[in-house]
Scaffold this active site. Sequence first.
Site, PDB file in Angstrom:
ATOM      1  CB  ALA A  78      -0.922   0.003   1.217  1.00 22.49           C
ATOM      2  CG  ASP A  79       2.565   5.218  -1.517  1.00 20.21           C
ATOM      3  OD1 ASP A  79       3.612   5.129  -0.841  1.00 20.21           O
ATOM      4  OD2 ASP A  79       2.151   6.281  -2.008  1.00 20.21           O
TER       5      ASP A  79
END
Length: 207
Positions: A78-79
């Site tokens: 994830a970012d």
Amino acid sequence: MLGRPKLVLASGSPRRLALLNQAGIEPDALRPADVDETPIRGELPRACANRLARAKAEAALQSIQLDDDLRGSYLLAADTVVAVGRRILPKAELTDEASQCLRLLSGRNHRVYTAVCLVTPKEAFRQRLVETRVRFKRLSEEDIAGYVGSGEWRGKAGGYAVQGIAGSFVVKLVGSYTNVVGLPLYETISLLGGEGFPIRHGWLNAG
């Protein structure tokens, strides 16, 4: 659970791990991906989050392909990107950066985007992007100095952690709260369940 497929979290974030644990999911391994998170010149916030989540997933996938115990696992990356309009705020590491972020966010609306990238055991990539709108109160110089002094902002997108002191700055939040923390939990669990990962709780039918 005997025979449960393995899950690798491509992150060293204690917040993302805690959110998964909250949903009854314990990753079998953590493989933080070392990627350059600098936005490309002119890159829009949504595109930046999607690109970096994919890059983290690809880097971690290369790592687990060399590990007999983890090869063929589900892989989650994830970012999170914080933006005011099209301006992407940094993941603050210096006090000056944190102060600048807070002054920019003071009394204004901003958006938090988290892209989640799941790699299945067959190495298919599945991605979701979640957006949350947040409004901060007007921050005094004392508010900013006090928060910067706390150190909570270090390494955080936009220079703040909503689950800490900065939660008291939030006037309005529209959308997923866990997205602002760093992992949109409902969408992440739906993504995992939809790709065949066994979800322990019955409260979500991820179809």
